[in-house]
Design a protein around this motif. Structure first.
Motif, PDB file in Angstrom:
ATOM      1  N   UNK A  72      36.954  50.131  40.735  1.00 13.80           N
ATOM      2  CA  UNK A  72      35.834  50.659  39.970  1.00 13.80           C
ATOM      3  C   UNK A  72      34.543  49.954  40.385  1.00 13.80           C
ATOM      4  N   UNK A  73      33.430  50.498  39.925  1.00 11.80           N
ATOM      5  CA  UNK A  73      32.128  49.888  40.181  1.00 11.80           C
ATOM      6  C   UNK A  73      31.535  49.422  38.858  1.00 11.80           C
ATOM      7  N   UNK A  74      30.394  48.766  38.907  1.00 12.24           N
ATOM      8  CA  UNK A  74      29.726  48.360  37.673  1.00 12.24           C
ATOM      9  C   UNK A  74      29.335  49.579  36.839  1.00 12.24           C
ATOM     10  N   UNK A  75      29.031  50.676  37.501  1.00 10.54           N
ATOM     11  CA  UNK A  75      28.734  51.913  36.782  1.00 10.54           C
ATOM     12  C   UNK A  75      29.944  52.362  35.974  1.00 10.54           C
ATOM     13  N   UNK A  76      31.135  52.171  36.533  1.00  9.66           N
ATOM     14  CA  UNK A  76      32.364  52.625  35.886  1.00  9.66           C
ATOM     15  C   UNK A  76      32.762  51.773  34.689  1.00  9.66           C
ATOM     16  N   UNK A  77      32.104  50.642  34.498  1.00  9.37           N
ATOM     17  CA  UNK A  77      32.379  49.854  33.289  1.00  9.37           C
ATOM     18  C   UNK A  77      31.183  49.870  32.333  1.00  9.37           C
ATOM     19  N   UNK A  78      30.241  50.778  32.611  1.00  7.60           N
ATOM     20  CA  UNK A  78      29.169  51.002  31.650  1.00  7.60           C
ATOM     21  C   UNK A  78      27.774  50.618  32.068  1.00  7.60           C
ATOM     22  N   UNK A  79      27.617  50.020  33.251  1.00  9.59           N
ATOM     23  CA  UNK A  79      26.296  49.553  33.644  1.00  9.59           C
ATOM     24  C   UNK A  79      25.546  50.602  34.452  1.00  9.59           C
ATOM     25  N   UNK A  80      25.350  51.769  33.814  1.00 12.05           N
ATOM     26  CA  UNK A  80      24.497  52.781  34.422  1.00 12.05           C
ATOM     27  C   UNK A  80      23.027  52.403  34.218  1.00 12.05           C
ATOM     28  N   UNK A  81      22.192  52.841  35.136  1.00 18.97           N
ATOM     29  CA  UNK A  81      20.772  52.516  35.042  1.00 18.97           C
ATOM     30  C   UNK A  81      20.185  53.148  33.782  1.00 18.97           C
ATOM     31  N   UNK A  82      19.526  52.348  32.960  1.00 16.55           N
ATOM     32  CA  UNK A  82      18.937  52.913  31.734  1.00 16.55           C
ATOM     33  C   UNK A  82      17.632  53.636  32.036  1.00 16.55           C
TER      34      UNK A  82
END
Length: 226
Positions: A72-82
Motif C-alpha cells: 500500500x501507499x500513504x494514500x491507501x492508509x488515509x494520507x490523501x492531499x487535503x
C-alpha cells in the motif's frame, strides 16, 4: 428478505477475501492500543514518555506492514492531499465535538453517571510540553489506527461505508471503555461518530487529525491554565 440475505452473503464473501497479512495488521491496528491500556496499569508500569513511544511504535509497525508487506501507499492508509475546504471541516468538527462535551455534561450529571476529569489527556504529574506531545500523539496515532488504515482496507474489500465506518466506530468506542467511565464514554461515543463520519466524507486524515489534536489541546490548556 432474500435480497438482504444475498447482500449479507456477499459482504461475508468479500471479508473472507481479505489477505491474512491485512487481516492481522487490521487486528493490530484496532486492538493493540486497547490491550496496552488493559495491561499497563495492572501488569506493567510505563512512564508517560514511554507510553508515547509505544503508541508511535504501534502506528509505525502498522504503517510499515501496510506499505512494505501489503504494497500500500500513504494514500491507501488515509494520507490523501487535503484541500482548502478541509480546513473548514476541521474547525467545524472541533466546534461540533466541543458542543457534544458541553451539551452532554448536564445530561450525564442529571443521570448521575460516573465521570473523570481530564481522562486520557495525560496531564497528571507531567509537564505541559509532555501533555501537548500526548495530544499530538493521540490525534495522529488514533486516527491512523482507528480511522485511516482500517476504513480504507475495509472499503477496498467491501465497498461498504456503513460496514467500514460502523465497525471501526464500535471498536474505537469499546477501546475507550477500557479506561473511560460511563459518563465520559457516552460523550466519546458521539465524538467517535463525528470523526468517523468526517473521515468517510473527506477520505483524508488531515482534517480528522487536526480536529482530534485541537480538541485535546484545548482540554489540556484548560487543565493547566483554567
Amino acid at each position: 428478505m432474500s435480497a438482504n440475505r444475498t447482500h449479507e452473503r456477499t459482504l461475508r464473501s468479500k471479508l473472507a477475501d481479505i489477505p491474512p497479512v491485512t487481516g492481522c495488521n487490521m487486528a493490530v491496528a484496532l486492538l493493540a492500543l486497547p490491550l496496552f491500556a488493559l495491561l499497563e496499569p495492572a501488569v506493567i508500569e510505563v512512564a508517560p514518555v514511554g507510553e508515547l513511544a509505544i503508541q508511535w511504535g504501534i502506528v509505525g509497525t502498522v504503517a510499515g506492514v501496510a506499505i512494505g508487506g501489503e504494497g500500500q501507499s500513504f494514500v491507501d492508509i488515509g494520507f490523501r492531499r487535503p484541500s482548502w475546504l478541509d480546513i473548514g471541516y476541521a474547525f467545524a468538527t472541533v466546534i461540533a465535538v466541543l458542543l457534544v462535551f458541553v451539551s452532554a455534561d448536564p445530561i450525564v450529571a442529571r443521570l448521575g453517571l460516573p465521570v473523570a476529569e481530564a481522562v486520557g489527556t495525560m496531564t497528571t504529574g507531567v509537564s505541559i510540553s509532555v501533555a501537548l506531545a500526548g495530544a499530538v500523539t493521540t490525534g495522529v496515532v488514533e486516527e491512523i489506527l482507528f480511522r485511516g488504515y482500517p476504513i480504507e482496507r475495509l472499503l477496498a474489500y467491501t465497498d461498504s461505508s456503513l460496514l467500514a465506518g460502523g465497525l471501526t466506530w464500535a471498536i474505537f468506542t469499546l477501546a475507550h471503555a477500557v479506561v473511560w467511565p460511563v459518563g465520559n464514554l457516552l460523550q466519546i461515543t458521539a465524538v467517535a461518530a463525528i470523526l468517523t463520519a468526517l473521515y468517510i466524507r473527506r477520505r483524508t486524515l488531515f482534517p480528522v487529525i487536526s480536529a482530534h489534536v485541537l480538541v485535546w489541546v484545548f482540554a489540556i490548556m484548560g487543565q493547566y491554565l483554567g
